[in-house]
Design an enzyme around this catalytic site. Structure first.
Site, PDB file in Angstrom:
ATOM      1  N   GLY A   1      34.534 -69.834 -41.245  1.00  0.00           N
ATOM      2  CA  GLY A   1      35.504 -70.531 -40.425  1.00  0.00           C
ATOM      3  C   GLY A   1      35.345 -72.015 -40.675  1.00  0.00           C
ATOM      4  O   GLY A   1      35.086 -72.431 -41.811  1.00  0.00           O
ATOM      5  N   GLU A   2      35.424 -72.815 -39.638  1.00  0.00           N
ATOM      6  CA  GLU A   2      35.234 -74.258 -39.767  1.00  0.00           C
ATOM      7  C   GLU A   2      34.072 -74.625 -38.861  1.00  0.00           C
ATOM      8  O   GLU A   2      34.140 -74.467 -37.645  1.00  0.00           O
ATOM      9  CB  GLU A   2      36.518 -74.989 -39.360  1.00  0.00           C
ATOM     10  N   SER A   3      32.982 -75.096 -39.445  1.00  0.00           N
ATOM     11  CA  SER A   3      31.722 -75.194 -38.703  1.00  0.00           C
ATOM     12  C   SER A   3      31.788 -76.192 -37.550  1.00  0.00           C
ATOM     13  O   SER A   3      31.172 -75.970 -36.500  1.00  0.00           O
ATOM     14  CB  SER A   3      30.564 -75.542 -39.643  1.00  0.00           C
TER      15      SER A   3
ATOM     16  N   CYS B   1      29.003 -68.523 -44.911  1.00  0.00           N
ATOM     17  CA  CYS B   1      29.756 -69.766 -45.088  1.00  0.00           C
ATOM     18  C   CYS B   1      29.516 -70.697 -43.893  1.00  0.00           C
ATOM     19  O   CYS B   1      28.426 -71.245 -43.742  1.00  0.00           O
ATOM     20  CB  CYS B   1      31.231 -69.459 -45.327  1.00  0.00           C
TER      21      CYS B   1
ATOM     22  N   ARG C   1      27.707 -79.318 -46.173  1.00  0.00           N
ATOM     23  CA  ARG C   1      29.047 -78.779 -45.904  1.00  0.00           C
ATOM     24  C   ARG C   1      29.977 -79.041 -47.090  1.00  0.00           C
ATOM     25  O   ARG C   1      29.896 -80.077 -47.741  1.00  0.00           O
ATOM     26  CB  ARG C   1      29.657 -79.427 -44.662  1.00  0.00           C
TER      27      ARG C   1
ATOM     28  N   ILE D   1      34.656 -70.024 -50.568  1.00  0.00           N
ATOM     29  CA  ILE D   1      35.837 -70.702 -50.030  1.00  0.00           C
ATOM     30  C   ILE D   1      35.362 -71.911 -49.225  1.00  0.00           C
ATOM     31  O   ILE D   1      34.765 -71.750 -48.164  1.00  0.00           O
ATOM     32  CB  ILE D   1      36.675 -69.764 -49.128  1.00  0.00           C
ATOM     33  N   ARG D   2      35.598 -73.119 -49.740  1.00  0.00           N
ATOM     34  CA  ARG D   2      35.105 -74.343 -49.083  1.00  0.00           C
ATOM     35  C   ARG D   2      33.640 -74.164 -48.695  1.00  0.00           C
ATOM     36  O   ARG D   2      33.221 -74.481 -47.576  1.00  0.00           O
ATOM     37  CB  ARG D   2      35.943 -74.682 -47.842  1.00  0.00           C
TER      38      ARG D   2
ATOM     39  N   HIS E   1      31.408 -65.087 -48.922  1.00  0.00           N
ATOM     40  CA  HIS E   1      32.045 -64.172 -47.968  1.00  0.00           C
ATOM     41  C   HIS E   1      31.960 -62.715 -48.469  1.00  0.00           C
ATOM     42  O   HIS E   1      32.902 -62.216 -49.079  1.00  0.00           O
ATOM     43  CB  HIS E   1      33.520 -64.537 -47.802  1.00  0.00           C
TER      44      HIS E   1
ATOM     45  N   GLU F   1      32.291 -60.055 -46.833  1.00  0.00           N
ATOM     46  CA  GLU F   1      33.242 -59.184 -46.120  1.00  0.00           C
ATOM     47  C   GLU F   1      34.577 -59.076 -46.835  1.00  0.00           C
ATOM     48  O   GLU F   1      35.396 -58.214 -46.499  1.00  0.00           O
ATOM     49  CB  GLU F   1      33.448 -59.698 -44.690  1.00  0.00           C
TER      50      GLU F   1
END
Length: 202
Positions: free
Chosen positions: A50-52, A82, A111, A140-141, A181, A183
């Site tokens: 997600g976005e930490s 992530c 990050r 991803i990022r 990721h 998953e």
């Protein structure tokens, strides 16, 4: 652990359903965790991507950050992917001034180390604890691990050429984290390793 464990997925944001689907195939109970009461019912926890910075703020808003820290310090197994890796890091680089983490793994994580969304990529990563060849890792990022303490085991690094040797999978006791990721891949080996950690078999 002889009973069928319940593994929670922190449901503040990210790939919650995807993690639950993989865990469901491995014969464990799953539960979304959105409150301290939910947290009390699980034997282990997956912290998704997600976005930490957003995840950190939401954890505070939902009254979850301190209960998460207490459970991790008390020995609850947790696996972060992530942004979840960032949340389990004791130290972060490139975060906001007020960004908080759960902590627990003696590591420094950078990050967005591999670049922005447009620079997402896949590559095979050999994970020391897994049989069956390299893991098809989706970044991803993604962050990477800049440094680890003496009690942290490095499970995987990125192959060449540009970021060769960057640490992307670690474990410290019952805590595990990956930059990528799993998953999203259809390969359940890393989730199975975490289930074994929760059960006390790994």
């Amino acid at each position: 652990m002889t009973h069928r464990p319940t593994i929670g997925v922190l449901a503040l944001q990210g790939d919650v359903a995807e993690h639950q689907r993989v865990l469901d195939t491995l014969g464990v109970h799953t539960a979304k965790v959105l409150s301290p009461e939910h947290l009390d019912t699980v034997d282990g926890l997956v912290i998704p991507g997600g976005e930490s910075t957003t995840m950190s703020k939401l954890a505070v808003r939902y009254g979850l950050l301190e209960p998460l820290r207490k459970r991790v310090r008390a020995g609850m197994p947790a696996y972060g992917t992530c942004a979840g890796m960032i949340m389990l890091a004791d130290r972060i680089l490139g975060g906001t001034a007020d960004q908080e983490t759960i902590g627990g793994i003696d590591m420094t994580v950078r990050r967005n180390a591999f670049g922005r969304q447009t620079e997402s990529f896949e590559t095979g990563v050999r994970i020391d604890a897994l049989d069956g060849g390299p893991f098809d890792a989706v970044f991803i990022r993604a962050p990477w691990v800049e440094a680890v303490g003496p009690d942290v085991t490095v499970l995987g690094t990125v192959p060449g050429p540009d970021e060769a040797g960057r640490i992307v999978a670690v474990r410290q006791g019952g805590l595990m984290a990956t930059s990528f990721h799993p998953e999203l891949t259809g390969d359940a080996r890393i989730h199975r390793l975490f289930v074994d950690i929760v059960k006390g078999h790994a």
